[in-house]
Design a protein around this motif. Structure first.
Motif, mmCIF file in Angstrom:
data_model
loop_
_atom_site.group_PDB
_atom_site.id
_atom_site.type_symbol
_atom_site.label_atom_id
_atom_site.label_comp_id
_atom_site.label_asym_id
_atom_site.label_seq_id
_atom_site.Cartn_x
_atom_site.Cartn_y
_atom_site.Cartn_z
ATOM 1 N N GLN A 124 0.827 -1.204 0.000
ATOM 2 C CA GLN A 124 0.000 0.000 0.000
ATOM 3 C C GLN A 124 0.865 1.259 0.000
ATOM 4 N N ARG A 125 1.970 1.217 0.748
ATOM 5 C CA ARG A 125 2.878 2.371 0.758
ATOM 6 C C ARG A 125 3.510 2.580 -0.612
ATOM 7 N N MET A 126 3.960 1.494 -1.231
ATOM 8 C CA MET A 126 4.607 1.619 -2.527
ATOM 9 C C MET A 126 3.617 2.044 -3.604
ATOM 10 N N ALA A 127 2.425 1.455 -3.579
ATOM 11 C CA ALA A 127 1.423 1.795 -4.587
ATOM 12 C C ALA A 127 1.009 3.258 -4.497
ATOM 13 N N SER A 128 1.067 3.827 -3.286
ATOM 14 C CA SER A 128 0.661 5.224 -3.127
ATOM 15 C C SER A 128 1.580 6.167 -3.877
ATOM 16 N N VAL A 129 2.884 5.864 -3.918
ATOM 17 C CA VAL A 129 3.813 6.758 -4.592
ATOM 18 C C VAL A 129 3.973 6.393 -6.069
ATOM 19 N N THR A 130 3.858 5.111 -6.423
ATOM 20 C CA THR A 130 3.983 4.738 -7.834
ATOM 21 C C THR A 130 2.762 5.179 -8.634
ATOM 22 N N ALA A 131 1.649 5.465 -7.954
ATOM 23 C CA ALA A 131 0.460 5.942 -8.653
ATOM 24 C C ALA A 131 0.608 7.383 -9.120
ATOM 25 N N CYS A 132 1.602 8.098 -8.592
ATOM 26 C CA CYS A 132 1.815 9.505 -8.965
ATOM 27 C C CYS A 132 2.722 9.580 -10.194
ATOM 28 N N ALA A 133 2.242 10.249 -11.232
ATOM 29 C CA ALA A 133 3.049 10.395 -12.444
ATOM 30 C C ALA A 133 4.324 11.177 -12.154
ATOM 31 N N GLU A 134 4.245 12.147 -11.243
ATOM 32 C CA GLU A 134 5.448 12.927 -10.909
ATOM 33 C C GLU A 134 5.288 13.560 -9.537
ATOM 34 N N ILE A 135 6.361 13.510 -8.761
ATOM 35 C CA ILE A 135 6.455 14.223 -7.485
ATOM 36 C C ILE A 135 7.774 14.985 -7.499
ATOM 37 N N CYS A 136 7.710 16.294 -7.322
ATOM 38 C CA CYS A 136 8.911 17.125 -7.197
ATOM 39 C C CYS A 136 8.997 17.581 -5.739
ATOM 40 N N ALA A 137 10.105 17.267 -5.097
ATOM 41 C CA ALA A 137 10.232 17.555 -3.664
ATOM 42 C C ALA A 137 11.601 18.153 -3.371
ATOM 43 N N ALA A 138 11.684 18.896 -2.280
ATOM 44 C CA ALA A 138 12.927 19.563 -1.889
ATOM 45 C C ALA A 138 13.102 19.452 -0.380
ATOM 46 N N ARG A 139 14.365 19.471 0.032
ATOM 47 C CA ARG A 139 14.675 19.442 1.468
ATOM 48 C C ARG A 139 15.893 20.302 1.741
ATOM 49 N N ARG A 140 15.795 21.134 2.770
ATOM 50 C CA ARG A 140 16.881 22.033 3.129
ATOM 51 C C ARG A 140 18.076 21.236 3.652
ATOM 52 N N THR A 141 19.276 21.586 3.195
ATOM 53 C CA THR A 141 20.491 20.930 3.648
ATOM 54 C C THR A 141 21.088 21.691 4.824
ATOM 55 N N ASP A 142 22.073 21.092 5.474
ATOM 56 C CA ASP A 142 22.672 21.719 6.649
ATOM 57 C C ASP A 142 23.361 23.033 6.321
ATOM 58 N N ASP A 143 23.863 23.176 5.091
ATOM 59 C CA ASP A 143 24.562 24.408 4.730
ATOM 60 C C ASP A 143 23.644 25.457 4.119
ATOM 61 N N GLY A 144 22.333 25.230 4.164
ATOM 62 C CA GLY A 144 21.392 26.237 3.689
ATOM 63 C C GLY A 144 20.949 26.077 2.258
ATOM 64 N N GLY A 145 21.455 25.074 1.546
ATOM 65 C CA GLY A 145 21.007 24.816 0.191
ATOM 66 C C GLY A 145 19.771 23.931 0.178
ATOM 67 N N TRP A 146 19.477 23.378 -0.994
ATOM 68 C CA TRP A 146 18.302 22.516 -1.139
ATOM 69 C C TRP A 146 18.662 21.253 -1.912
ATOM 70 N N GLU A 147 18.263 20.099 -1.382
ATOM 71 C CA GLU A 147 18.268 18.862 -2.161
ATOM 72 C C GLU A 147 16.997 18.841 -2.996
ATOM 73 N N LEU A 148 17.137 18.534 -4.271
ATOM 74 C CA LEU A 148 15.997 18.540 -5.180
ATOM 75 C C LEU A 148 15.864 17.173 -5.836
ATOM 76 N N HIS A 149 14.645 16.629 -5.872
ATOM 77 C CA HIS A 149 14.426 15.329 -6.490
ATOM 78 C C HIS A 149 13.157 15.346 -7.334
ATOM 79 N N VAL A 150 13.248 14.701 -8.479
ATOM 80 C CA VAL A 150 12.089 14.482 -9.341
ATOM 81 C C VAL A 150 11.821 12.987 -9.339
ATOM 82 N N ILE A 151 10.641 12.602 -8.903
ATOM 83 C CA ILE A 151 10.268 11.187 -8.760
ATOM 84 C C ILE A 151 9.089 10.916 -9.677
ATOM 85 N N ARG A 152 9.240 9.956 -10.559
ATOM 86 C CA ARG A 152 8.184 9.631 -11.504
ATOM 87 C C ARG A 152 7.789 8.168 -11.358
#
Length: 601
Positions: A466-494
């Motif tokens: 159920q957890r896996m199906a919830s994210v694989t059902a999304c055609a695209e997820i773009c997400a970001a997370r602040r890094t320790d030095d103030g930048g951003w990690e960026l990921h595109v998940i399809r």
């Protein structure tokens, strides 16, 4: 700076990535050179008992840098207890000498200030550090996380029995001809330890130990041929990524990941690596190739994909993601559960993937406990005329084989089964709970444990799917997370697959970087089943990252959600359940209590 637009690589269809060469401007880039380290060489005299039972009578310390003495520290300490006579004879420190001396709680602040920012050195360091740390904690002083060098331990790795019969300070002082003779007084012993330390530095320096990092991991147990291979790491950057060990034929032997490629690979050529299997691999390896990654998540995903592609002989995990097991509700007039290895485009419902056939069989048994559908493998027409099986005679099957149940009535059981697979597993949980309760009441604890294992296999696999199906059902997820030095990690998940990863530096607008990532990201087409586009391990890595604190969802094409009444709510209770059938009977009954209904709040 990491390129802001980088597609996640490592697929079998893509060519092998070229080596990424780190730029080494100077030898200093390899670590903290010993000549740049300030060492605080310390020695203690005590009343002879261990920390907590005895006290410190004297502290002596010498601060050295680049072979030169910078400062010295010495004081007698009142131990608040009598000094045994044999200790007084050995050290020359008597009760009268320390009667007017400060107590340790008054001395510690001055000593900690003296040693601030230094690497601590002592001969038989656990003894001295144990006393100092204990007294600091007892008297409310924060003990710094000092890096510690033990000259006794280092000497045992360097000095041969032919050179010295033992590694006592007095023996080493004679070997290295120290300018001060140790005499069981703290400052004299500390001065002698300084000369011993420098003598040991000369020994290990000729073997390539030039940095503090090398010194911490140096050991004579490392074969010279292995230690000589440290140069294989020098072309790697201090950055997150994946490394590949290969032999002289180019065969990939081992693949790993790290937040610091160079430091991690160098550790394989030191005493910190103790695994026999990996030691054998290092002996065979002739090259190490590094692939720098924009983010730690990209490094984790690349590692999985490359292991699956190359199947290195020295990797034990993740080599065969294609080996999966599924439970399938067959498509026929009277459906049944079937154990299969592949998901097909046949409109059937599936549960999985399972890591092993045994786990899949346990989950199947749990479902059969809740839903009395047929377990025979014969094909049935709409009007079967077969003889009933043994399970039908036992009441464990509704027996469509002999026509005692209509196809519509049988379909009600199948509808409930499908709902339990993809939505709410409560009917299965309740059925197994009742069974476990009855078996426990009859003190059939081994049988109860078997049913608890079946329940656990089903609930965990259902929650995972159920957890896996919830994210694989999304055609695209773009997400970001602040890094320790103030930048951003960026990921595109399809569709559950990492399609691109990058980094936006501090002080810049991350949105243009993210748009470049989306434009260059891998195209991922919809497939069959909940794990069509990526391996289950990759999807779980992505889910763990998405659920980290501070992750922001920037763009989403689809709905990322799990059923409120899904299997996930039962997992925590299973974590706390025990099935140890070897306990005392009274304890077994308590631990095998069935899972009750979930409680809110």
């Amino acid at each position: 700076m990491t390129s802001p637009a980088r597609a996640a690589a490592g697929d079998s269809a893509a060519p092998s990535p070229s080596p990424i060469r780190g730029v080494q401007h100077s030898f200093d880039d390899l670590g903290t050179l010993l000549r740049d380290v300030t060492f605080c060489v310390v020695d203690l005299e005590t009343t002879g008992n261990p920390p907590g039972e005895g006290g410190i009578t004297e502290i002596g310390a010498v601060k050295v840098r680049a072979g030169e003495v910078v400062a010295e520290f010495q004081t007698l300490v009142n131990p608040s207890e009598p000094i045994p006579s044999f200790i007084a004879v050995l050290t020359g420190i008597s009760d009268r000498m320390v009667a007017s001396s400060p107590r340790i709680e008054s001395v510690l602040p001055a000593f900690l200030e003296f040693a601030h920012g230094c690497v601590m050195v002592a001969h038989n360091a656990p003894f001295d550090m144990g006393f100092l740390k204990h007294e600091s904690l007892v008297h409310g002083y924060d003990w710094p996380d000092f890096t510690v060098v033990d000259t006794a331990l280092l000497a045992r790795r360097v000095i041969t029995p032919d050179e010295a019969p033992n590694c006592k300070l007095g023996t080493l002082a004679k070997l290295f001809r120290t300018t001060t003779t140790p005499n069981h007084r703290a400052l004299s012993d500390a001065r002698a330890t300084v000369d011993v330390l420098h003598g040991l530095f000369e020994r290990v320096g000729s073997l390539g130990v030039q940095t503090l990092e090398d010194l911490q991991t140096y050991s004579s147990r490392v074969a010279p041929a292995v230690r000589a291979k440290r140069h294989l790491a020098e072309s790697l950057p201090h950055a997150a990524g994946v490394y590949l060990f290969a032999d002289d034929r180019g065969e990939v032997l081992y693949i790993g990941k790290s937040k610091d490629l160079r430091t991690r690979v160098r550790s394989y050529f030191t005493a910190s690596e103790t695994r026999n299997r990996i030691g054998e691999m290092v002996g065979i390896a002739t090259t190490v190739r590094g692939i720098e990654c924009g983010t730690p998540l990209e490094a984790e995903v690349r590692e999985l994909r490359l292991i699956a592609e190359h199947k290195p002989r020295y990797n034990r995990k993740s080599k065969f993601p294609e080996r999966q097991h599924w439970l399938k509700v067959t498509v026929e007039p009277f459906p049944r559960l079937s154990l299969v290895k592949q998901v097909r485009d046949d409109t059937a419902e599936y549960l999985g993937p399972f890591s092993s056939r045994k786990t899949a069989e346990r989950a199947m048994a749990a479902l059969h406990e809740a839903f009395p559908i047929r377990q025979c493998t014969a094909r049935m027409s709409r009007t079967p005329r077969l003889s009933p099986c043994v399970l039908a005679e036992m009441g464990r099957c509704v027996a469509p084989c002999d026509g005692r149940i209509s196809m519509d009535s049988y379909g009600d059981f199948v509808t409930g089964l499908r709902a339990a697979l993809t939505g709410d597993p409560t009917p299965v949980v309740e059925a197994l709970d009742r069974r476990i309760d009855l078996l426990s009441a009859d003190e059939r604890f081994e049988d109860a444990a078997v049913h608890r294992d079946r329940l656990s296999a089903f609930v965990r696999s259902s929650a995972r799917m159920q957890r896996m199906a919830s994210v694989t059902a999304c055609a695209e997820i773009c997400a970001a997370r602040r890094t320790d030095d103030g930048g951003w990690e960026l990921h595109v998940i399809r569709r559950g697959r990492l399609a691109a990863a990058g980094f936006s530096p501090r002080g810049t607008d991350p949105r243009p970087h993210l748009e470049m990532l989306r434009a260059s990201a891998e195209t991922v087409l919809p497939g069959i089943g909940p794990v069509a586009a990526a391996s289950p391990e990759e999807i779980e890595l992505i889910l763990r990252w998405l659920e980290l604190p501070g992750v922001r969802l920037v763009e989403m094409d689809g709905t990322w959600t799990c059923p409120v009444g899904g299997a996930g709510r039962h997992v925590n209770r299973l974590e706390n359940a025990h099935t140890d059938v070897h306990q005392h009977p009274g304890e077994r009954r308590r631990h095998l209590r069935p899972l009750g209904p979930a409680r809110a709040g």
